[in-house]
Design a protein around this motif. Structure first.
Motif, short mmCIF file in Angstrom:
data_model
loop_
_atom_site.label_atom_id
_atom_site.label_comp_id
_atom_site.label_asym_id
_atom_site.label_seq_id
_atom_site.Cartn_x
_atom_site.Cartn_y
_atom_site.Cartn_z
N SER A 138 15.78 -3.73 39.78
CA SER A 138 15.17 -3.35 38.51
C SER A 138 14.83 -1.86 38.50
N SER A 142 15.21 -2.47 45.83
CA SER A 142 15.06 -3.89 45.51
C SER A 142 14.28 -4.63 46.58
N ASP A 144 14.73 -7.95 46.50
CA ASP A 144 15.62 -9.10 46.66
C ASP A 144 16.70 -8.75 47.68
N ASP A 162 13.50 -13.22 48.46
CA ASP A 162 12.80 -12.48 47.40
C ASP A 162 11.42 -12.10 47.94
N SER A 164 7.74 -10.54 47.68
CA SER A 164 6.77 -10.41 46.60
C SER A 164 6.56 -8.93 46.26
N HIS A 166 7.15 -5.20 44.15
CA HIS A 166 8.26 -4.27 43.96
C HIS A 166 7.99 -3.01 44.75
N SER A 276 17.75 -15.22 42.90
CA SER A 276 16.35 -14.81 42.88
C SER A 276 15.79 -15.09 41.49
N ASP A 277 14.45 -15.07 41.36
CA ASP A 277 13.86 -15.43 40.08
C ASP A 277 14.13 -14.38 39.00
N GLY A 278 14.59 -13.20 39.38
CA GLY A 278 14.97 -12.21 38.38
C GLY A 278 16.12 -12.67 37.51
N GLU A 281 15.09 -13.75 34.03
CA GLU A 281 14.53 -12.78 33.10
C GLU A 281 15.34 -12.58 31.82
N ASP A 311 13.05 -7.35 36.48
CA ASP A 311 12.88 -7.82 37.84
C ASP A 311 14.21 -7.71 38.57
N ASP A 312 14.15 -7.56 39.89
CA ASP A 312 15.38 -7.51 40.68
C ASP A 312 16.16 -8.81 40.52
#
Length: 322
Positions: A138, A142, A144, A162, A164, A166, A276-278, A281, A311-312
């Motif tokens: 992002s 990163s 991630d 991932d 926590s 950034h 990853s959770d990015g 997004e 987010d990454d």
């Protein structure tokens, strides 16, 4: 800091030096012998004439506004008047030095990002399988990360993590993982070792991760998850997606981490995908709605990461061929 001895007569020189007792006086001819990252204070005319590389605060007379402006355009950090120094010059110097260092850190970020990308695994040729990846920070760096490597002629181990937060600290942990993992031979061992080191070092970060090992001949896949979301997904031709939900804590929260191992066999043309959770997004709605949209686009191979992401994003896909 350095004070470059002026080559012209400066009636205020002694007064200024007395105000700044901690500076080191150096000669113009010797500039190349000194640390090029330390701030110097110099006469504006010398600065314009000699064009050195030291970060510099220039000093001029009251009628030399044009010269001070030219020095600013050429990169001077600040411009002061010989006869009118700031009220607290030492504090002013400290502020300029701090800002300069922050700016230098920012300038280094593109190079740091390039170095981080070089740590990503190189493509490898596998019998019966193809690996596909996506890596989009992002910002410059990163938190991630993914990696994979062969531990034998027929076995591939991999993970996607991932960290926590950034920024630089999170990205440093990805580099640490890249250097650390090679001694692990199973997903459970990898997760346990990483967790133990995070807890021992008391790093105020946690890491979610999915790690697995794939037998390239039998197509058996064993994997473990450490609090990672979204879950791994298996796509098979003419079958609904298989969501591989698991339950566990992230790495770095507790010494007593329970790591379960799961297994399945990948059929022909199956795709095992971890994200990853990015990757959620780009989609609107709550977490469940975002995940449903992600699954849809991954199934139809239509996932596209936005040019600018909040987010990454990291995606790792293992595809069994015919």
């Amino acid at each position: 800091m350095y004070f470059i001895q002026p080559t012209r007569d400066i009636p205020y020189l002694d007064q200024v030096i007395d105000t700044l007792p901690s500076v080191q006086m150096i000669r113009i001819d010797d500039i190349d012998l000194y640390d090029q990252t330390i701030i110097a204070i110099a006469d504006v005319q010398d600065y314009l004439t000699h064009r050195w590389n030291l970060p510099t605060i220039v000093l001029g007379f009251e009628d030399e506004g044009l010269a001070l402006s030219q020095a600013w355009e050429q990169g001077a950090l600040a411009g002061w008047i010989w006869s009118k120094l700031p009220a607290e010059p030492q504090q002013a110097l400290l502020k300029i030095d701090a800002q300069y260092k922050r700016n230098q850190d920012s300038r280094d970020l593109p190079s740091a990002a390039e170095l981080q990308k070089r740590l990503l695994p190189n493509p490898i040729e596998l019998v019966n399988y193809e690996i596909e990846t996506l890596f989009q920070p992002s910002a410059y760096l990163s938190g991630d990360w993914f990696d994979y490597w062969k531990i034998s002629d027929k076995e591939l181990i991999f993970y996607l993590a991932d960290v926590s937060g950034h920024g630089v600290t999170s990205s440093l942990l990805t580099s640490w993982m890249a250097a650390f993992h090679g001694r692990s031979k199973t997903p459970r061992e990898l997760l346990k070792k990483l967790n133990g080191m995070l807890v021992q070092e008391n790093i105020e970060k946690h890491i979610t991760m999915i790690s697995g090992i794939l037998n390239l001949e039998t197509h058996q896949l064993r994997w473990s998850s450490a609090g990672h979301y979204p879950p791994a997904i298996i796509f098979e031709p003419n079958q609904p997606p298989k969501i591989l939900n698991t339950s566990s804590f992230p790495l770095g929260l507790t010494e007593d981490l329970e790591v379960e191992e799961y297994e399945c066999v990948l059929s022909r043309q199956a795709r095992f995908i971890i994200c990853s959770d990015g990757a959620l997004e780009p989609y609107v709605g709550g977490l469940n709605e975002q995940f449903e949209q992600l699954v849809y686009h991954l199934q139809n191979q239509s996932f596209k990461a936005p040019e600018h992401v909040a987010d990454d994003i990291a995606i790792l896909s293992l595809c069994r061929l015919n």
